[in-house]
Design a protein around this motif. Structure first.
Motif, PDB file in Angstrom:
ATOM      1  N   SER A  86       0.845  -1.194   0.000  1.00 34.75           N
ATOM      2  CA  SER A  86       0.000   0.000   0.000  1.00 34.75           C
ATOM      3  C   SER A  86       0.884   1.249   0.000  1.00 34.75           C
ATOM      4  CB  SER A  86      -0.914   0.013   1.227  1.00 34.75           C
ATOM      5  OG  SER A  86      -1.699   1.186   1.222  1.00 34.75           O
ATOM      6  N   PHE A  87       2.079   1.109   0.581  1.00 33.44           N
ATOM      7  CA  PHE A  87       2.992   2.245   0.725  1.00 33.44           C
ATOM      8  C   PHE A  87       3.750   2.491  -0.585  1.00 33.44           C
ATOM      9  CE2 PHE A  87       6.933   4.349   2.303  1.00 33.44           C
ATOM     10  CZ  PHE A  87       6.340   5.417   2.939  1.00 33.44           C
ATOM     11  N   THR A  88       3.012   2.997  -1.592  1.00 27.70           N
ATOM     12  CA  THR A  88       3.646   3.420  -2.829  1.00 27.70           C
ATOM     13  C   THR A  88       2.684   4.358  -3.544  1.00 27.70           C
ATOM     14  OG1 THR A  88       4.779   2.710  -4.865  1.00 27.70           O
ATOM     15  CG2 THR A  88       2.864   1.440  -4.206  1.00 27.70           C
ATOM     16  N   PHE A  89       3.102   4.837  -4.703  1.00 34.68           N
ATOM     17  CA  PHE A  89       2.278   5.783  -5.455  1.00 34.68           C
ATOM     18  C   PHE A  89       1.055   5.054  -6.029  1.00 34.68           C
ATOM     19  CE2 PHE A  89       1.705   8.415  -9.445  1.00 34.68           C
ATOM     20  CZ  PHE A  89       1.110   9.470  -8.790  1.00 34.68           C
ATOM     21  N   VAL A  90      -0.070   5.739  -6.040  1.00 35.72           N
ATOM     22  CA  VAL A  90      -1.343   5.089  -6.366  1.00 35.72           C
ATOM     23  C   VAL A  90      -1.439   4.635  -7.830  1.00 35.72           C
ATOM     24  CG1 VAL A  90      -2.651   7.205  -6.901  1.00 35.72           C
ATOM     25  CG2 VAL A  90      -3.837   5.209  -5.880  1.00 35.72           C
ATOM     26  N   ALA A  91      -0.518   5.067  -8.677  1.00 29.88           N
ATOM     27  CA  ALA A  91      -0.480   4.560 -10.060  1.00 29.88           C
ATOM     28  C   ALA A  91      -0.291   3.043 -10.078  1.00 29.88           C
ATOM     29  CB  ALA A  91       0.644   5.225 -10.852  1.00 29.88           C
ATOM     30  N   ALA A  92       0.320   2.491  -9.037  1.00 35.26           N
ATOM     31  CA  ALA A  92       0.562   1.044  -8.979  1.00 35.26           C
ATOM     32  C   ALA A  92      -0.749   0.273  -9.008  1.00 35.26           C
ATOM     33  CB  ALA A  92       1.370   0.702  -7.722  1.00 35.26           C
ATOM     34  N   TYR A 317       5.635  11.670   1.677  1.00 39.13           N
ATOM     35  CA  TYR A 317       5.299  10.508   0.832  1.00 39.13           C
ATOM     36  C   TYR A 317       5.414   9.219   1.621  1.00 39.13           C
ATOM     37  CZ  TYR A 317       5.457  13.456  -3.336  1.00 39.13           C
ATOM     38  OH  TYR A 317       5.218  14.402  -4.279  1.00 39.13           O
ATOM     39  N   TYR A 318       4.619   8.165   1.360  1.00 40.95           N
ATOM     40  CA  TYR A 318       3.402   8.189   0.550  1.00 40.95           C
ATOM     41  C   TYR A 318       2.219   8.277   1.493  1.00 40.95           C
ATOM     42  CZ  TYR A 318       6.326   6.503  -3.266  1.00 40.95           C
ATOM     43  OH  TYR A 318       7.308   6.361  -4.213  1.00 40.95           O
ATOM     44  N   ASN A 319       1.821   9.475   1.742  1.00 37.74           N
ATOM     45  CA  ASN A 319       0.717   9.719   2.661  1.00 37.74           C
ATOM     46  C   ASN A 319      -0.343  10.523   1.904  1.00 37.74           C
ATOM     47  OD1 ASN A 319      -0.681   9.749   5.063  1.00 37.74           O
ATOM     48  ND2 ASN A 319       0.349  11.571   5.830  1.00 37.74           N
ATOM     49  N   PRO A 320      -1.533  10.005   1.651  1.00 37.30           N
ATOM     50  CA  PRO A 320      -2.024   8.702   2.100  1.00 37.30           C
ATOM     51  C   PRO A 320      -1.421   7.551   1.304  1.00 37.30           C
ATOM     52  CG  PRO A 320      -3.625   9.716   0.643  1.00 37.30           C
ATOM     53  CD  PRO A 320      -2.513  10.712   0.825  1.00 37.30           C
ATOM     54  N   LEU A 340      -1.950  -3.507   7.934  1.00 36.62           N
ATOM     55  CA  LEU A 340      -1.118  -2.455   7.349  1.00 36.62           C
ATOM     56  C   LEU A 340      -0.574  -1.508   8.415  1.00 36.62           C
ATOM     57  CD1 LEU A 340      -3.327  -1.757   4.194  1.00 36.62           C
ATOM     58  CD2 LEU A 340      -1.083  -2.845   4.214  1.00 36.62           C
ATOM     59  N   SER A 341      -0.354  -2.036   9.617  1.00 38.61           N
ATOM     60  CA  SER A 341      -0.001  -1.136  10.724  1.00 38.61           C
ATOM     61  C   SER A 341       1.372  -0.484  10.549  1.00 38.61           C
ATOM     62  CB  SER A 341      -0.109  -1.856  12.063  1.00 38.61           C
ATOM     63  OG  SER A 341       0.557  -3.089  12.008  1.00 38.61           O
ATOM     64  N   THR A 342       2.330  -1.193   9.967  1.00 34.68           N
ATOM     65  CA  THR A 342       3.652  -0.578   9.770  1.00 34.68           C
ATOM     66  C   THR A 342       3.575   0.532   8.720  1.00 34.68           C
ATOM     67  OG1 THR A 342       4.617  -2.727  10.282  1.00 34.68           O
ATOM     68  CG2 THR A 342       6.097  -1.094   9.355  1.00 34.68           C
ATOM     69  N   THR A 343       2.744   0.314   7.713  1.00 29.59           N
ATOM     70  CA  THR A 343       2.514   1.342   6.694  1.00 29.59           C
ATOM     71  C   THR A 343       1.963   2.610   7.339  1.00 29.59           C
ATOM     72  OG1 THR A 343       2.100  -0.320   4.994  1.00 29.59           O
ATOM     73  CG2 THR A 343       1.143   1.865   4.618  1.00 29.59           C
ATOM     74  N   LEU A 344       0.928   2.441   8.173  1.00 28.90           N
ATOM     75  CA  LEU A 344       0.303   3.607   8.808  1.00 28.90           C
ATOM     76  C   LEU A 344       1.288   4.315   9.741  1.00 28.90           C
ATOM     77  CD1 LEU A 344      -3.228   2.111   9.560  1.00 28.90           C
ATOM     78  CD2 LEU A 344      -2.534   3.626   7.674  1.00 28.90           C
ATOM     79  N   ASP A 345       2.081   3.507  10.408  1.00 29.11           N
ATOM     80  CA  ASP A 345       3.097   4.036  11.309  1.00 29.11           C
ATOM     81  C   ASP A 345       4.102   4.910  10.565  1.00 29.11           C
ATOM     82  OD1 ASP A 345       3.209   3.441  14.024  1.00 29.11           O
ATOM     83  OD2 ASP A 345       5.283   2.685  13.723  1.00 29.11           O
ATOM     84  N   LEU A 346       4.602   4.413   9.453  1.00 27.31           N
ATOM     85  CA  LEU A 346       5.600   5.170   8.692  1.00 27.31           C
ATOM     86  C   LEU A 346       4.963   6.430   8.104  1.00 27.31           C
ATOM     87  CD1 LEU A 346       8.516   5.360   7.779  1.00 27.31           C
ATOM     88  CD2 LEU A 346       7.972   3.955   5.794  1.00 27.31           C
ATOM     89  N   CYS A 347       3.730   6.299   7.617  1.00 30.51           N
ATOM     90  CA  CYS A 347       3.042   7.476   7.059  1.00 30.51           C
ATOM     91  C   CYS A 347       2.924   8.594   8.094  1.00 30.51           C
ATOM     92  CB  CYS A 347       1.648   7.110   6.557  1.00 30.51           C
ATOM     93  SG  CYS A 347       1.690   6.151   5.045  1.00 30.51           S
ATOM     94  N   SER A 348       2.750   8.212   9.335  1.00 36.18           N
ATOM     95  CA  SER A 348       2.552   9.230  10.366  1.00 36.18           C
ATOM     96  C   SER A 348       3.869   9.811  10.869  1.00 36.18           C
ATOM     97  CB  SER A 348       1.753   8.647  11.539  1.00 36.18           C
ATOM     98  OG  SER A 348       2.576   7.743  12.249  1.00 36.18           O
ATOM     99  N   SER A 349       4.988   9.247  10.420  1.00 37.37           N
ATOM    100  CA  SER A 349       6.253   9.734  10.984  1.00 37.37           C
ATOM    101  C   SER A 349       7.290  10.116   9.925  1.00 37.37           C
ATOM    102  CB  SER A 349       6.845   8.669  11.924  1.00 37.37           C
ATOM    103  OG  SER A 349       7.025   7.457  11.250  1.00 37.37           O
ATOM    104  N   ILE A 350       6.882  10.156   8.646  1.00 36.08           N
ATOM    105  CA  ILE A 350       7.871  10.379   7.591  1.00 36.08           C
ATOM    106  C   ILE A 350       7.895  11.838   7.126  1.00 36.08           C
ATOM    107  CG2 ILE A 350       6.439   9.898   5.555  1.00 36.08           C
ATOM    108  CD1 ILE A 350       8.875   8.108   4.617  1.00 36.08           C
ATOM    109  N   VAL A 351       9.081  12.310   6.828  1.00 35.68           N
ATOM    110  CA  VAL A 351       9.250  13.619   6.183  1.00 35.68           C
ATOM    111  C   VAL A 351      10.202  13.423   5.011  1.00 35.68           C
ATOM    112  CG1 VAL A 351      10.135  15.978   6.426  1.00 35.68           C
ATOM    113  CG2 VAL A 351       8.937  14.905   8.351  1.00 35.68           C
ATOM    114  N   SER A 352       9.823  13.929   3.832  1.00 38.10           N
ATOM    115  CA  SER A 352      10.681  13.828   2.652  1.00 38.10           C
ATOM    116  C   SER A 352      11.278  15.194   2.345  1.00 38.10           C
ATOM    117  CB  SER A 352       9.886  13.306   1.463  1.00 38.10           C
ATOM    118  OG  SER A 352       9.346  12.036   1.764  1.00 38.10           O
TER     119      SER A 352
END
Ligand SMILES: *Cc1c(COP(=O)(O)O)cnc(C)c1O
Length: 376
Positions: A86-92, A317-320, A340-352
């Motif tokens: 789930s943690f990628t660009f929605v084009a996938a 990225y990639y949030n959402p 998908l808990s690790t995905t949600l975790d990273l989304c809430s803590s990532i800065v690009s």
């Protein structure tokens, strides 16, 4: 007033160089449909990636991905799934749906930020017959260090492995092992915002020439050798002018790549001592940007605010993640997912953070100071 530091700053060939190229295109009177520039560009891409690979170019990365799925997995009837993060660009997920498959979103691995092998294995153990293939992503274009394990998993379960390496042209899995050469095939995007950019464009790379031939036919209305349509095709061809830009971009690419990696090393060195974490193997990637994981959502928003106040454009990225886009939230039947808990975790803590080909030292210092100030 100091100017805003953009998140992405594409570098393109000089207009005068492109005027020469366009002169040649007009002279040849050949603008698209596998013309001389496209033929040269696809050969040059193959040479860059290493021996033994075949290349098909495309109008963009999404079409390359659709062609990759169709040529490696076949055309689906929307009754089977492709495993993908789930943690990628929605084009996938969109590409999977266009090719006749539904996405099955799996989690990522906490340490590598890459798709979780154990999540894929669990999905296969519970539902092998519902799954038609694996659509791996090299997250942020970073080469997956466990790529051989993914190839083994796919072989074990008798499934094709298609790899979305959209932003990863120039990245490496390991020394002398370039991203682009693994799985059944890999795709790249050459969108204006990617490190290797031609405006709109993409490529499909495979060691299997049949996949490339099929994909080229797909890109040309499903025509076979004659002008007879033998499969449901598409117009997905790369124009001569874009190929000409690509040929120019290749000449300077290694130098620009080295410069991007130097920016990354500077971020890493200057942020040592903070608790911010970088993605493993990002140092040998093309670095579309530089992402850091914060210790908490609060720290993330403090850093984002600090960057904003310093007029530095940043993203998260990639949030959402894919499964939280309204298309999938409103149409549950279109996809499946496991935890998908690790995905949600990273989304809430990532800065690009921004990475440019040539970053002014003053700009670099401004980004670093803002991150340090926000992380305290
Ligand atoms: C950019 C990107 C795409 C889409 O490529 P386009 O050339 O814009 O169609 C697909 N997947 C990922 C991971 C991307 O980053």
């Amino acid at each position: 007033m100091r100017s805003e530091i953009p998140f992405i700053r594409p570098s393109f060939p000089a207009p005068a160089e492109l005027a020469l190229d366009f002169g040649e295109i007009v002279e040849a009177n050949w603008y698209t449909n596998f013309g001389p520039k496209e033929r040269r560009f696809s050969r040059a891409l193959g040479d860059y990636l290493g021996s033994d690979v075949h290349v098909a170019t495309f109008a963009n990365g999404t079409l390359a991905l659709i062609a990759a799925i169709r040529a490696s997995i076949g055309t689906g009837g929307r009754d089977k799934y492709l495993l993908m993060p789930s943690f990628t660009f929605v084009a996938a997920a969109e590409a999977a749906l266009w090719a006749g498959y539904r996405p099955w979103f799996i989690d990522i691995d906490h340490d590598t930020w890459q798709p979780s092998l154990s999540a894929a294995r669990a999905a296969l153990q519970s539902s092998r017959n519902d799954i038609a293939g694996i659509q791996l992503a090299n997250i942020f274009g970073v080469g997956n260090l466990a790529i051989a394990d993914w190839e083994q998993l796919a072989a074990e379960w008798g499934l094709p492995l298609v790899i979305d390496s959209a932003a990863g042209f120039g990245s490496e899995y390991a020394t002398d092992a370039r991203v682009g050469t693994r799985g059944h095939c890999e795709i790249f995007s050459f969108h204006a915002t990617k490190p290797f950019a031609i405006g709109e464009g993409g490529a499909l790379i495979s060691r299997n020439p049949e996949i490339i031939e099929q994909a080229n036919d797909f890109a040309n209305f499903g025509f076979s050798k004659g002008r007879e349509c033998v499969q449901l095709g598409m117009n997905a061809k790369m124009q001569e002018l874009n190929a000409a830009i690509g040929l120019r971009q290749l000449v300077s690419f290694d130098q620009r790549l080295a410069s991007r990696r130097a920016v990354f090393e500077c971020y890493r060195a200057q942020l040592l001592g903070t608790e911010l974490e970088f993605q493993p193997n990002a140092e040998s990637s093309s670095l579309c940007f530089a992402s850091v994981r914060c210790t908490s959502a609060e720290q993330k928003s403090s850093i984002m605010n600090s960057l904003f106040a310093s007029q530095v454009q940043a993203r998260d990225y990639y949030n959402p993640p894919q499964h939280l886009h309204p298309l999938f939230e409103a149409n549950r039947e279109l996809s499946r997912n496991t935890d998908l808990s690790t995905t949600l975790d990273l989304c809430s803590s990532i800065v690009s953070l921004p990475v440019h080909d040539h970053m002014d030292p003053g700009d670099l210092a401004r980004v670093i100071n803002a991150v340090r100030a926000g992380s305290r």
